[in-house]
Enzyme design. Structure first.
Site: not given
Ligand SMILES: *[C@@H]1O[C@H](CO)[C@@H](O)[C@H](O)[C@H]1NC(C)=O
Ligand SMILES: *[C@@H]1O[C@H](CO)[C@@H](O)[C@H](O)[C@H]1NC(C)=O
Ligand SMILES: *[C@@H]1O[C@H](CO)[C@@H](O)[C@H](O)[C@H]1NC(C)=O
Ligand SMILES: *[C@@H]1O[C@H](CO)[C@@H](O)[C@H](O)[C@H]1NC(C)=O
Ligand SMILES: *[C@@H]1O[C@H](CO)[C@@H](O)[C@H](O)[C@H]1NC(C)=O
Ligand SMILES: *[C@@H]1O[C@H](CO)[C@@H](O)[C@H](O)[C@H]1NC(C)=O
Ligand SMILES: *[C@@H]1O[C@H](CO)[C@@H](O)[C@H](O)[C@H]1NC(C)=O
Ligand SMILES: *[C@@H]1O[C@H](CO)[C@@H](O)[C@H](O)[C@H]1NC(C)=O
Length: 742
Positions: A461, A443, A559, A445-447, A439
């Site tokens: 997440k 910075g 973060d 990470g990835t969702v 999605l």
């Protein structure tokens, strides 16, 4: 070479003659001749009329040495001599034939031998005429031939033909045309007579066939030829007598069977010697027996010392391909070491074990390898699985799983669906973290978008490496977030702690992102009115304020690991010195957001000058230089009073203070924004009595004026996808933007 060959031939001849001598010793009695002319005379027969060389006088053979070559005879009477042509040691004797013949002319017999009668008389001899090995034959075109024994048993055949041509068709067969035959011979006959008669005295055939002939002879020895009918009859007879013998059977133990012979009362005594077997001989009324060597033995069974062992290995007929061992009555073939097989020239011979060994070894090796590889891979997978499990456990522990499980159950009652997910559940849910499920990336990470087993859509997440020191705080966040049921806070469904970096699972609402809208509508007139902006800001501030106060343990929503452009713009500058994020860091970030709302500029933009690249700096600089109205979005400048804009700008300035302690608390920010919202709303307050209603309307019609577009792969803020809401979508997006740790 030539000399060698000659020498070899000489030696071989010598050996061969020696062999003949040795074998000849077992043919006749010692001191007795074995041969008469070309004919070998085996014991019990013996040459001489004195009986010295034979078993008994009836086996005496007279060898007429006046003849060249010498010829052996059975002397019946002074006139009745039977010429022997062959004696076998298996019981067969062949004698020269006698023929019945008659010749005719004009229906009269002109020439005959003993009136056409020929006889064989074996009376009182240990011989009978073989009824199985002989056949009676007549040749001629008008013949009636008869064979009879002394007991009156008779048989015969008739041969006719109309012409030579007639008979030619039947060349080489005795079918009755020119030649006839009968295999019916009196059994066990010792005296036999053949007679050649005629039906019509050759009246109409004598021109081409003057003579007829009949004879008993060994089977298959006489072959009829039509020429026999017309050619010189004397020549024909000579040819038959010379070439076609009569077969006799000889035996021992006259009038005795084997059993009788073995009895002590036997007249002649038992004749079969050592290593032999006895076989009864019965033909008609004649009784006797014969002796034969046992298998593996050789010699004359009637002659002392009987049959002796055959040294199979000594002969050139050695049956073994390699080494041969003679044993009594038999032999053994063996193969050299490392070879296998029956060792027979005739059989499988000997072949090297090597090929077999190689096959066995290679088979063994391959099976071994197979087993080994199966074992190794099994062990590998087991250890890998264990390692993975240990790793998961380790991560679970490291990520505060134990702490979390301690915290969570006490609150389980209030949380319907928050839970600790397993890596497998999430792996399945995201289709193994498939690219097309992403999605957003940032910075933090990835969702990923995921679908749980129960069909619920979730946003997962996957943060970047987490700081070990933050674990406790993280756990607190999880615990608090799962407890919080605030309208502005997105629902955290749970987390997964088995991975190195914990995975957070949020409720998924697939709506467009606020920041798309903020930046998209820069310089245009949009639903993002001043009123909406201030409302959004107030709601967001309230939510954050709530988060800050709701939990006894402070929640840090940043973060902290990785700084990238996307999030840099929101980051508290103090963090760069202290590496510590506080509640006031959230206030700073919120200030950036407010600036973003006011200017519709991105927190970091390469389009701005270097010193203004950071939105916070850009905003503060403009405020300092008193050109705020230039950077605030024209729509807001139009819609809002300058006082209100200045008020908000002041608030932003306070939030963006370099020093955290000088920044207001989130609570204070929320109060100020609430006040500003009331002032803003005041002129229309009569129109919209119910705030909720307005919000709902806005949510339905203004926040999503067109169809909601899922912004997969959006680059700036994936959390917008994660944190969203049905009616508070924008607010939640704001919060999430604030809220985008891990
Ligand atoms: C008999 O032997 C002699 C020499 O020994 C030979 O010439 C002759 O052809 C032989 N006869 C038969 C019928 O074998
Ligand atoms: C042996 O053969 C000769 C020559 O044919 C003959 O004269 C003689 O009678 C024969 N001997 C006997 C016993 O038949
Ligand atoms: C053939 O048979 C006749 C009649 O018995 C006899 O006289 C003659 O001697 C026999 N010939 C031979 C060669 O046996
Ligand atoms: C021989 O030939 C004559 C004349 O052709 C015939 O009449 C007679 O029947 C024949 N005889 C036999 C026995 O075939
Ligand atoms: C058959 O008979 C003819 C004529 O007598 C002769 O020439 C020929 O060789 C014979 N054939 C055989 C196979 O004996
Ligand atoms: C064999 O038996 C027959 C009849 O039983 C007899 O006439 C003959 O003499 C016997 N022969 C010998 C050699 O005993
Ligand atoms: C059988 O043959 C073997 C080997 O030639 C010999 O030693 C043995 O004496 C023989 N047996 C008899 C009963 O003669
Ligand atoms: C070879 O094999 C054949 C058939 O099995 C058998 O009859 C024969 O006697 C064998 N020869 C030898 C020398 O063993």
């Amino acid at each position: 070479m030539q000399i060698q060959k000659q020498a070899f031939t000489l030696i071989f001849s010598c050996l061969f003659s020696m062999l003949l001598i040795t074998t000849s010793n077992s043919i006749a009695k010692s001191g007795c001749p074995t041969k008469c002319g070309n004919v070998t005379i085996p014991y019990p027969f013996g040459i001489g009329l004195d009986g010295e060389c034979s078993l008994s006088p009836t086996y005496n053979i007279y060898c007429n040495t006046s003849l060249v070559p010498h010829k052996p005879f059975l002397l019946r009477t002074t006139t009745d001599h039977l010429e022997i042509t062959h004696i076998s040691n298996t019981g067969i004797m062949r004698i020269r034939n006698n023929i019945s013949t008659r010749c005719y002319q004009d229906g009269e017999v002109v020439e005959s031998m003993s009136r056409g009668i020929a006889a064989i008389n074996l009376f009182n001899l240990p011989l009978v005429i073989s009824d199985t090995k002989n056949i009676f034959t007549a040749v001629g075109c008008d013949e009636m031939a008869i064979i009879a024994d002394a007991n009156g048993h008779a048989s015969g055949c008739i041969a006719t033909c109309a012409s030579i041509e007639d008979a030619v068709e039947y060349n080489s067969t005795c079918s009755g045309i020119g030649c006839c035959q009968t295999a019916t011979i009196p059994k066990g006959a010792t005296i036999i007579a053949t007679n050649i008669g005629t039906v019509f005295n050759h009246v109409n055939v004598s021109e081409f066939n003057p003579c007829g002939a009949a004879f008993l002879a060994e089977r298959d020895k006489f072959v009829f030829n039509a020429a026999d009918l017309s050619e010189d009859h004397t020549m024909f007879m000579e040819s038959v007598m010379e070439n076609v013998p009569v077969v006799l059977d000889w035996f021992v133990g006259v009038n005795e069977t084997c059993q009788q012979g073995r009895q002590a009362s036997s007249e002649s005594g038992y004749i079969c010697l050592g290593n032999t077997s006895c076989v009864d001989f019965v033909a008609g009324s004649t009784t006797g027996y014969r002796c034969s060597c046992n298998p593996g033995y050789q010699g004359n069974p009637y002659l002392s010392p009987g049959c002796t062992d055959i040294d199979e290995c000594a002969s050139e007929r050695n049956p073994c391909s390699h080494s041969c061992t003679n044993v009594v009555g038999s032999y053994r073939c063996s193969c050299p070491k490392g070879h296998h097989g029956d060792g027979l020239k005739n059989g499988t011979r000997c072949s090297s074990n090597r090929s077999q060994d190689v096959m066995r070894i290679s088979l063994g090796i391959s099976i071994g390898f197979l087993l080994l590889s199966v074992l190794v891979s099994w062990v590998y997978f087991i250890t890998r699985k264990r390692k993975l499990m240990r790793l998961r456990e380790k991560f679970f522990e490291k990520n505060g799983g134990i702490l979390l499980t301690q915290e969570l159950p006490s609150n389980a009652g209030t949380m319907e669906s928050s839970k600790i997910f397993t890596t497998n559940e999430l792996k399945v849910a995201t289709n193994n973290y498939n690219e097309n499920r992403i999605l957003g990336k940032g910075g933090y990470g990835t969702v990923y978008k995921g679908v749980l087993k129960d069909g619920r859509e979730v946003a997962i997440k996957k943060s970047k490496v987490v700081d070990q020191t933050q674990v406790e705080q993280f756990i607190n966040e999880v615990v608090i977030l799962t407890q919080i049921n605030h309208r502005n806070v997105v629902k955290l469904l749970g987390c997964c702690l088995e991975t190195e970096v914990p995975l957070l699972v949020y409720e998924f609402i697939s709506n467009g992102t606020l920041f798309d809208h903020i930046h998209k509508y820069k310089g245009t007139t949009s639903w993002l009115t001043w009123e909406n902006c201030i409302k959004l800001a107030a709601e967001a501030a309230n939510a954050l304020s709530y988060l800050h106060s709701a939990a006894s343990i402070p929640i840090i929503h940043r973060d902290v690991t990785t700084l990238v452009q996307g999030t840099l713009g929101y980051l508290d500058p103090e963090y760069f010195q202290t590496s510590q994020l506080t509640e006031k860091s959230d206030v700073y970030s919120f200030g950036v957001l407010l600036a973003e709302l006011l200017t519709r500029e991105k927190p970091l933009s390469l389009e701005r000058d270097l010193e203004e690249r950071n939105l916070a700096t850009y905003f503060l600089l403009a405020e300092k230089e008193d050109r705020l109205m230039e950077i605030i979005d024209p729509q807001l400048v139009r819609e809002a009073s300058k006082d209100h804009l200045v008020m908000l700008a002041k608030l932003v300035k306070k939030c963006l203070n370099i020093h955290g302690e000088h920044r207001p608390t989130m609570k204070e920010v929320a109060i100020e924004l609430d006040a500003l919202m009331k002032q803003t709303r005041h002129p229309w307050i009569n129109k919209n009595k119910n705030y909720e209603e307005t919000t709902n309307l806005m949510g339905q019609h203004q926040l999503y004026p067109i169809h909601p577009i899922p912004s997969y792969g959006h680059n700036t803020s994936a959390d917008n996808m994660v944190l969203s809401g049905r009616q508070y979508s924008m607010e939640r997006s704001l919060i999430s933007e604030m809220n985008h740790p891990r």
